[in-house]
Scaffold this motif. Structure first.
Motif, PDB file in Angstrom:
ATOM      1  N   GLU A  66       0.744  -1.110  -0.104  1.00 58.17           N
ATOM      2  CA  GLU A  66      -0.071   0.046  -0.001  1.00 58.17           C
ATOM      3  C   GLU A  66       0.714   1.143  -0.019  1.00 58.17           C
ATOM      4  O   GLU A  66       1.879   1.353   0.779  1.00 58.17           O
ATOM      5  CB  GLU A  66      -0.885   0.007   1.229  1.00 58.17           C
ATOM      6  CG  GLU A  66      -1.916  -1.078   1.252  1.00 58.17           C
ATOM      7  CD  GLU A  66      -2.868  -0.821   2.424  1.00 58.17           C
ATOM      8  OE1 GLU A  66      -4.114  -0.760   2.272  1.00 58.17           O
ATOM      9  OE2 GLU A  66      -2.308  -0.799   3.627  1.00 58.17           O
ATOM     10  N   GLY A  67       0.501   2.151  -0.943  1.00 57.61           N
ATOM     11  CA  GLY A  67       1.385   3.763  -0.877  1.00 57.61           C
ATOM     12  C   GLY A  67       2.031   3.643  -2.106  1.00 57.61           C
ATOM     13  O   GLY A  67       1.982   3.057  -3.117  1.00 57.61           O
ATOM     14  N   SER A  68       3.004   4.601  -2.027  1.00 62.38           N
ATOM     15  CA  SER A  68       3.914   4.862  -3.045  1.00 62.38           C
ATOM     16  C   SER A  68       4.739   3.803  -3.553  1.00 62.38           C
ATOM     17  O   SER A  68       5.126   2.921  -2.836  1.00 62.38           O
ATOM     18  CB  SER A  68       4.935   6.195  -2.699  1.00 62.38           C
ATOM     19  OG  SER A  68       5.947   6.064  -3.671  1.00 62.38           O
ATOM     20  N   GLN A  69       4.738   3.509  -4.892  1.00 63.00           N
ATOM     21  CA  GLN A  69       5.436   2.342  -5.481  1.00 63.00           C
ATOM     22  C   GLN A  69       7.066   2.317  -4.827  1.00 63.00           C
ATOM     23  O   GLN A  69       7.737   1.223  -4.711  1.00 63.00           O
ATOM     24  CB  GLN A  69       5.367   2.386  -6.852  1.00 63.00           C
ATOM     25  CG  GLN A  69       3.963   1.883  -7.395  1.00 63.00           C
ATOM     26  CD  GLN A  69       4.005   1.909  -8.926  1.00 63.00           C
ATOM     27  OE1 GLN A  69       4.819   2.241  -9.584  1.00 63.00           O
ATOM     28  NE2 GLN A  69       2.954   1.202  -9.326  1.00 63.00           N
ATOM     29  N   ASN A  70       7.326   3.545  -4.637  1.00 62.98           N
ATOM     30  CA  ASN A  70       8.846   3.540  -4.167  1.00 62.98           C
ATOM     31  C   ASN A  70       9.092   3.396  -2.855  1.00 62.98           C
ATOM     32  O   ASN A  70      10.169   3.217  -2.351  1.00 62.98           O
ATOM     33  CB  ASN A  70       9.391   4.950  -4.673  1.00 62.98           C
ATOM     34  CG  ASN A  70       9.616   5.156  -6.061  1.00 62.98           C
ATOM     35  OD1 ASN A  70       9.903   4.001  -6.825  1.00 62.98           O
ATOM     36  ND2 ASN A  70       9.300   6.220  -6.703  1.00 62.98           N
ATOM     37  N   SER A  71       8.228   3.590  -1.889  1.00 63.96           N
ATOM     38  CA  SER A  71       8.227   3.355  -0.504  1.00 63.96           C
ATOM     39  C   SER A  71       6.829   2.983   0.192  1.00 63.96           C
ATOM     40  O   SER A  71       6.167   3.384   1.176  1.00 63.96           O
ATOM     41  CB  SER A  71       8.415   4.764   0.012  1.00 63.96           C
ATOM     42  OG  SER A  71       8.726   4.460   1.477  1.00 63.96           O
ATOM     43  N   CYS A  72       6.364   1.744  -0.249  1.00 66.36           N
ATOM     44  CA  CYS A  72       5.022   1.128   0.053  1.00 66.36           C
ATOM     45  C   CYS A  72       5.194   0.209   1.115  1.00 66.36           C
ATOM     46  O   CYS A  72       6.553  -0.262   1.517  1.00 66.36           O
ATOM     47  CB  CYS A  72       4.282   0.245  -1.097  1.00 66.36           C
ATOM     48  SG  CYS A  72       5.301  -0.984  -1.807  1.00 66.36           S
ATOM     49  N   LYS A  73       4.086   0.002   2.112  1.00 68.39           N
ATOM     50  CA  LYS A  73       4.163  -0.778   3.180  1.00 68.39           C
ATOM     51  C   LYS A  73       3.510  -1.822   2.884  1.00 68.39           C
ATOM     52  O   LYS A  73       2.222  -1.986   2.493  1.00 68.39           O
ATOM     53  CB  LYS A  73       3.516  -0.176   4.144  1.00 68.39           C
ATOM     54  CG  LYS A  73       3.324  -0.777   5.465  1.00 68.39           C
ATOM     55  CD  LYS A  73       2.923   0.168   6.854  1.00 68.39           C
ATOM     56  CE  LYS A  73       3.745   1.164   7.082  1.00 68.39           C
ATOM     57  NZ  LYS A  73       3.360   1.946   8.387  1.00 68.39           N
ATOM     58  N   TYR A  74       4.154  -3.197   3.104  1.00 64.30           N
ATOM     59  CA  TYR A  74       3.416  -4.400   3.344  1.00 64.30           C
ATOM     60  C   TYR A  74       2.347  -4.517   3.868  1.00 64.30           C
ATOM     61  O   TYR A  74       2.308  -4.407   5.297  1.00 64.30           O
ATOM     62  CB  TYR A  74       4.422  -5.571   3.076  1.00 64.30           C
ATOM     63  CG  TYR A  74       5.279  -5.531   1.737  1.00 64.30           C
ATOM     64  CD1 TYR A  74       4.878  -5.662   0.499  1.00 64.30           C
ATOM     65  CD2 TYR A  74       6.688  -5.330   2.092  1.00 64.30           C
ATOM     66  CE1 TYR A  74       5.848  -5.583  -0.525  1.00 64.30           C
ATOM     67  CE2 TYR A  74       7.661  -5.297   1.049  1.00 64.30           C
ATOM     68  CZ  TYR A  74       6.963  -5.454  -0.272  1.00 64.30           C
ATOM     69  OH  TYR A  74       8.036  -5.313  -1.394  1.00 64.30           O
TER      70      TYR A  74
END
Length: 383
Positions: free
Chosen positions: A300-308
């Motif tokens: 979830e969130g930005s593709q460069n800094s997403c959270k599993y």
């Protein structure tokens, strides 16, 4: 009857036969027959399918192909793909999944409704190596031909030998039930795909998502199920809102890529509802260094800094007919996953301290395996 009248009748008969042959050739989309002309490849013309004009909420470059029952009866699985993908059309009859779809009574979508998400699937991520206990998944993850990931669970091929690239990936599965996941917000997504997910090698994928949301400390829950397509990087999941998906539904999905035109088509068929879609999209960049067949926890969130997210407690997920196509630009050959000696890919937490999902061996068909849920994990970033 005199000789002159007989001559005239013979001329009229010959002219009628020529006219009939010409009408037949035009009516079937084929060339007029001559002894010196080779028989064309059985690729349907644009007349065998039609693009849908009724497309809503989809990114630029997404379109819907509406396969023709007449075209499928005449040309088989190749008629499931649009005329803009001639290379993929010629290879379609070698796909067991596309063959099964072609022999089914599919209610094809004639309009397409897309909706945006902030979820992304892949590319595979590198785990943190800060924790290395001696008797944990680290030992298994170090085994030959094993490639642990914090988001993928399944099989992935290596780079093909020679100049070939992967141009197709497909498989079958049952949509997992998300309601078994206690008081958590949890996700599981299942998909076949091509590529690794970089600008130099796009990840082209399609699948289903099973989600549970929990409210007020677990007092209330809601579940959501849907089909999606995605090209990474550059997109989040594109939800196909008018292709219904429910827990337990059996899905057949094929992802095809045409290296000559750089178009992809996602062919999705829900055998439980009888509905299917043939969705095409232009791919802005190359793909094809590997194929994969994956059960994943979504990011979830930005593709460069997403959270599993935590992983839905899906139990044991059986994948069948996992396979694809390999092309050298001129010819294309089909394969089952086992023929490519793929890497077994278990899912761990980011620190590789516990398994979230494990993967069984490929079965005697070469395209069947089971992934088994082990742990929810937690909401976490790996980088």
């Amino acid at each position: 009857m005199g000789e002159l009248e007989l001559f005239r009748l013979r001329k009229l008969s010959t002219l009628a036969a020529v006219c009939a042959a010409t009408v037949l050739a035009v009516g079937t989309g084929g060339p007029s027959a001559t002894a010196a002309q080779p028989t064309p490849s059985p690729v349907p013309s644009a007349a065998q399918s039609r693009p849908a004009a009724d497309v809503h909420g989809c990114p630029s470059g997404v379109s819907l192909n509406v396969p023709s029952a007449v075209g499928i009866a005449k040309y088989g699985a190749s008629a499931l793909l649009p005329a803009s993908m001639p290379q993929a059309q010629r290879a379609a009859d070698r796909s067991p999944v596309l063959q099964k779809i072609a022999h089914s009574n599919v209610q094809w979508l004639t309009s397409l409704d897309c909706s945006a998400t902030t979820l992304t699937n892949g590319p595979k991520r590198a785990q943190s190596r800060s924790v290395r206990p001696a008797d944990t998944p680290q030992q298994i993850c170090a085994l030959p031909n094993t490639n642990c990931q914090p988001n993928w669970s399944g099989y992935q091929t290596g780079t093909p030998r020679g100049a070939g690239t992967y141009s197709d990936a497909s498989m079958e599965w049952d949509v997992p039930n998300a309601s078994h996941s206690g008081d958590r917000n949890a996700h599981v997504t299942i998909w076949p795909g091509i590529g690794v997910g970089s600008d130099a090698d796009k990840l082209v994928q399609a699948g289903t998502e099973s989600v549970q949301y929990s409210f007020l400390g677990g007092l209330f829950h809601t579940q959501r199920y849907y089909a999606w397509i995605e090209i990474v990087p550059g997109e989040y999941e594109i939800r196909i809102s008018n292709l219904p998906v429910h827990p337990g539904d059996h899905m057949l999905v094929d992802v095809s890529y045409d290296t000559t035109t750089h178009n992809a088509t996602f062919t999705m068929y829900n055998t439980s509802t009888g509905k299917g879609g043939s969705i095409s999209q232009a791919v802005n960049g190359p793909t094809g260094s590997q194929s994969e067949w994956i059960v994943e926890r979504t990011c979830e969130g930005s593709q460069n800094s997403c959270k599993y997210t935590p992983l839905v407690k899906y139990g044991a997920e059986k994948i069948t007919n996992a396979g694809g196509q390999l092309t050298d630009g001129g010819s294309t050959s089909g394969f089952f996953a086992a023929q490519m000696q793929p890497q077994n890919t278990p899912m761990t937490d980011c620190k590789v301290t516990k398994f979230l999902s494990t993967v069984g061996p490929l079965d005697s068909t070469g395209g069947g395996f089971t992934t088994t849920w082990q742990d929810y994990g937690k909401s976490e970033k790996c980088n």
